[in-house]
Write a protein that holds these residues in place. Sequence first.
Motif, PDB file in Angstrom:
ATOM      1  N   SER A 198       6.111  -5.461  -8.554  1.00  0.00           N
ATOM      2  CA  SER A 198       6.175  -6.473  -7.487  1.00  0.00           C
ATOM      3  C   SER A 198       6.719  -7.783  -8.031  1.00  0.00           C
ATOM      4  CB  SER A 198       4.787  -6.696  -6.879  1.00  0.00           C
ATOM      5  OG  SER A 198       4.315  -5.523  -6.273  1.00  0.00           O
ATOM      6  N   TYR A 199       6.225  -8.184  -9.200  1.00  0.00           N
ATOM      7  CA  TYR A 199       6.738  -9.408  -9.819  1.00  0.00           C
ATOM      8  C   TYR A 199       8.234  -9.293 -10.118  1.00  0.00           C
ATOM      9  CZ  TYR A 199       2.099 -11.504 -10.546  1.00  0.00           C
ATOM     10  OH  TYR A 199       0.879 -12.064 -10.380  1.00  0.00           O
ATOM     11  N   ASP A 200       8.630  -8.141 -10.616  1.00  0.00           N
ATOM     12  CA  ASP A 200      10.057  -7.931 -10.900  1.00  0.00           C
ATOM     13  C   ASP A 200      10.887  -8.081  -9.630  1.00  0.00           C
ATOM     14  OD1 ASP A 200       9.441  -7.435 -13.533  1.00  0.00           O
ATOM     15  OD2 ASP A 200       9.632  -5.246 -13.374  1.00  0.00           O
ATOM     16  N   LEU A 201      10.392  -7.522  -8.542  1.00  0.00           N
ATOM     17  CA  LEU A 201      11.108  -7.609  -7.266  1.00  0.00           C
ATOM     18  C   LEU A 201      11.185  -9.058  -6.789  1.00  0.00           C
ATOM     19  CD1 LEU A 201      12.408  -5.977  -4.928  1.00  0.00           C
ATOM     20  CD2 LEU A 201      10.154  -6.004  -3.847  1.00  0.00           C
ATOM     21  N   LYS A 234      -3.793   2.291  -1.291  1.00  0.00           N
ATOM     22  CA  LYS A 234      -4.345   1.179  -2.067  1.00  0.00           C
ATOM     23  C   LYS A 234      -3.226   0.421  -2.793  1.00  0.00           C
ATOM     24  CE  LYS A 234      -8.071   0.136  -5.245  1.00  0.00           C
ATOM     25  NZ  LYS A 234      -9.209   0.664  -5.981  1.00  0.00           N
ATOM     26  N   LEU A 235      -2.301   1.157  -3.385  1.00  0.00           N
ATOM     27  CA  LEU A 235      -1.181   0.533  -4.096  1.00  0.00           C
ATOM     28  C   LEU A 235      -0.269  -0.222  -3.135  1.00  0.00           C
ATOM     29  CD1 LEU A 235      -0.207   3.339  -6.635  1.00  0.00           C
ATOM     30  CD2 LEU A 235      -1.566   1.285  -7.060  1.00  0.00           C
ATOM     31  N   ARG A 236      -0.058   0.357  -1.942  1.00  0.00           N
ATOM     32  CA  ARG A 236       0.795  -0.302  -0.958  1.00  0.00           C
ATOM     33  C   ARG A 236       0.178  -1.620  -0.497  1.00  0.00           C
ATOM     34  NH1 ARG A 236       0.568  -0.346   4.136  1.00  0.00           N
ATOM     35  NH2 ARG A 236      -0.683   1.528   4.336  1.00  0.00           N
ATOM     36  N   ARG A 237      -1.135  -1.613  -0.242  1.00  0.00           N
ATOM     37  CA  ARG A 237      -1.814  -2.853   0.162  1.00  0.00           C
ATOM     38  C   ARG A 237      -1.734  -3.894  -0.950  1.00  0.00           C
ATOM     39  NH1 ARG A 237      -5.550   0.889   2.133  1.00  0.00           N
ATOM     40  NH2 ARG A 237      -6.918   0.518   0.346  1.00  0.00           N
ATOM     41  N   TYR A 238      -1.900  -3.444  -2.178  1.00  0.00           N
ATOM     42  CA  TYR A 238      -1.838  -4.343  -3.332  1.00  0.00           C
ATOM     43  C   TYR A 238      -0.427  -4.943  -3.474  1.00  0.00           C
ATOM     44  CZ  TYR A 238      -2.760  -5.948  -8.128  1.00  0.00           C
ATOM     45  OH  TYR A 238      -2.922  -6.697  -9.258  1.00  0.00           O
ATOM     46  N   ALA A 239       0.581  -4.117  -3.345  1.00  0.00           N
ATOM     47  CA  ALA A 239       1.965  -4.585  -3.440  1.00  0.00           C
ATOM     48  C   ALA A 239       2.289  -5.532  -2.278  1.00  0.00           C
ATOM     49  CB  ALA A 239       2.925  -3.403  -3.449  1.00  0.00           C
ATOM     50  N   ARG A 240       1.695  -5.258  -1.116  1.00  0.00           N
ATOM     51  CA  ARG A 240       1.934  -6.087   0.066  1.00  0.00           C
ATOM     52  C   ARG A 240       1.466  -7.522  -0.158  1.00  0.00           C
ATOM     53  NH1 ARG A 240       3.093  -8.550   4.114  1.00  0.00           N
ATOM     54  NH2 ARG A 240       2.750  -8.056   6.280  1.00  0.00           N
ATOM     55  N   ARG A 241       0.394  -7.688  -0.959  1.00  0.00           N
ATOM     56  CA  ARG A 241      -0.089  -9.037  -1.274  1.00  0.00           C
ATOM     57  C   ARG A 241       0.971  -9.856  -1.994  1.00  0.00           C
ATOM     58  NH1 ARG A 241      -5.569  -8.713  -4.414  1.00  0.00           N
ATOM     59  NH2 ARG A 241      -6.312  -6.801  -3.527  1.00  0.00           N
ATOM     60  N   PHE A 242       1.742  -9.206  -2.825  1.00  0.00           N
ATOM     61  CA  PHE A 242       2.763  -9.913  -3.604  1.00  0.00           C
ATOM     62  C   PHE A 242       4.049 -10.092  -2.809  1.00  0.00           C
ATOM     63  CE2 PHE A 242       0.129  -7.849  -6.853  1.00  0.00           C
ATOM     64  CZ  PHE A 242      -0.208  -8.950  -7.626  1.00  0.00           C
ATOM     65  N   THR A 243       4.492  -9.019  -2.185  1.00  0.00           N
ATOM     66  CA  THR A 243       5.808  -9.040  -1.551  1.00  0.00           C
ATOM     67  C   THR A 243       5.795  -9.651  -0.158  1.00  0.00           C
ATOM     68  OG1 THR A 243       5.508  -6.830  -0.606  1.00  0.00           O
ATOM     69  CG2 THR A 243       6.526  -6.969  -2.802  1.00  0.00           C
ATOM     70  N   GLU A 244       4.630  -9.608   0.507  1.00  0.00           N
ATOM     71  CA  GLU A 244       4.488 -10.109   1.875  1.00  0.00           C
ATOM     72  C   GLU A 244       5.446  -9.417   2.839  1.00  0.00           C
ATOM     73  OE1 GLU A 244       4.879 -14.345   1.644  1.00  0.00           O
ATOM     74  OE2 GLU A 244       3.003 -14.566   0.523  1.00  0.00           O
ATOM     75  N   ASN A 245       5.820  -8.197   2.512  1.00  0.00           N
ATOM     76  CA  ASN A 245       6.732  -7.425   3.337  1.00  0.00           C
ATOM     77  C   ASN A 245       6.363  -5.960   3.165  1.00  0.00           C
ATOM     78  OD1 ASN A 245       8.972  -5.791   4.099  1.00  0.00           O
ATOM     79  ND2 ASN A 245      10.316  -7.572   3.952  1.00  0.00           N
ATOM     80  N   ASP A 246       6.083  -5.287   4.271  1.00  0.00           N
ATOM     81  CA  ASP A 246       5.609  -3.902   4.201  1.00  0.00           C
ATOM     82  C   ASP A 246       6.670  -2.963   3.628  1.00  0.00           C
ATOM     83  OD1 ASP A 246       3.277  -2.351   4.640  1.00  0.00           O
ATOM     84  OD2 ASP A 246       4.338  -1.312   6.269  1.00  0.00           O
ATOM     85  N   GLU A 247       7.931  -3.165   4.012  1.00  0.00           N
ATOM     86  CA  GLU A 247       9.003  -2.296   3.501  1.00  0.00           C
ATOM     87  C   GLU A 247       9.172  -2.446   1.986  1.00  0.00           C
ATOM     88  OE1 GLU A 247      10.826   0.150   4.949  1.00  0.00           O
ATOM     89  OE2 GLU A 247       9.415  -0.167   6.597  1.00  0.00           O
ATOM     90  N   GLU A 248       9.148  -3.689   1.528  1.00  0.00           N
ATOM     91  CA  GLU A 248       9.277  -3.907   0.089  1.00  0.00           C
ATOM     92  C   GLU A 248       8.076  -3.330  -0.645  1.00  0.00           C
ATOM     93  OE1 GLU A 248       9.910  -8.106  -0.386  1.00  0.00           O
ATOM     94  OE2 GLU A 248      12.072  -7.907  -0.075  1.00  0.00           O
ATOM     95  N   ALA A 249       6.889  -3.442  -0.060  1.00  0.00           N
ATOM     96  CA  ALA A 249       5.687  -2.880  -0.675  1.00  0.00           C
ATOM     97  C   ALA A 249       5.816  -1.364  -0.795  1.00  0.00           C
ATOM     98  CB  ALA A 249       4.454  -3.249   0.137  1.00  0.00           C
TER      99      ALA A 249
END
Length: 180
Positions: A67-70, A16-31
């Motif tokens: 995610s915002y920090d990244l 769930k956290l990875r999918r959420y982070a993916r929305r921000f980063t648009e990159n699976d590795e960064e998520a």
Amino acid sequence: MLAKEFKTRVLPLSNKLRRYARRFTENDEEARDVVQDVFLKLWQKRDMLEGVDNVEAFAMRMTRNKSYDLLRANRTFSLEEQQTGWQNENQSNLSDELDRSEAATLIKKLIADLPELQQKIMRMRDIEQLNYDEIAEQTQLQVNAIRVNLSRARKKVRDELFKYQAYGTERSQTNTAKIL
């Protein structure tokens, strides 16, 4: 929180956290990196998690912030944008410096208009950084009288400064109205 409880309450949130982070980063590795950092931070703060009512919401917020920090760290600017930013910064720094210089001059004038005792107490306390007992020793006044005089002096300077600033604002609005 023990490792067993951490594994049952926090680690199942991974997808769930990875999918959420993916929305921000648009990159699976960064998520994945974001989620890993969040898990590390949660593990380091595991003792504090006892007081958190909703660990999932807490982890989601941490994921969003990370995610915002990244994104901020990875943001790039063109050379023109940077030069424009530097020019604007230099102009605002100069303007701020002039404003501070003008305010300092005005405050010095306002202090000079105070009664002599209040000037002396304000100088000793705010400029020389003496404590109340040292001021009492030098002025032969009671500490309570020093506090009262200092309070009155500061209030007078503050009120006059606000009047000056409000007058300047009123003048600029009046001038703007005349121009229009």
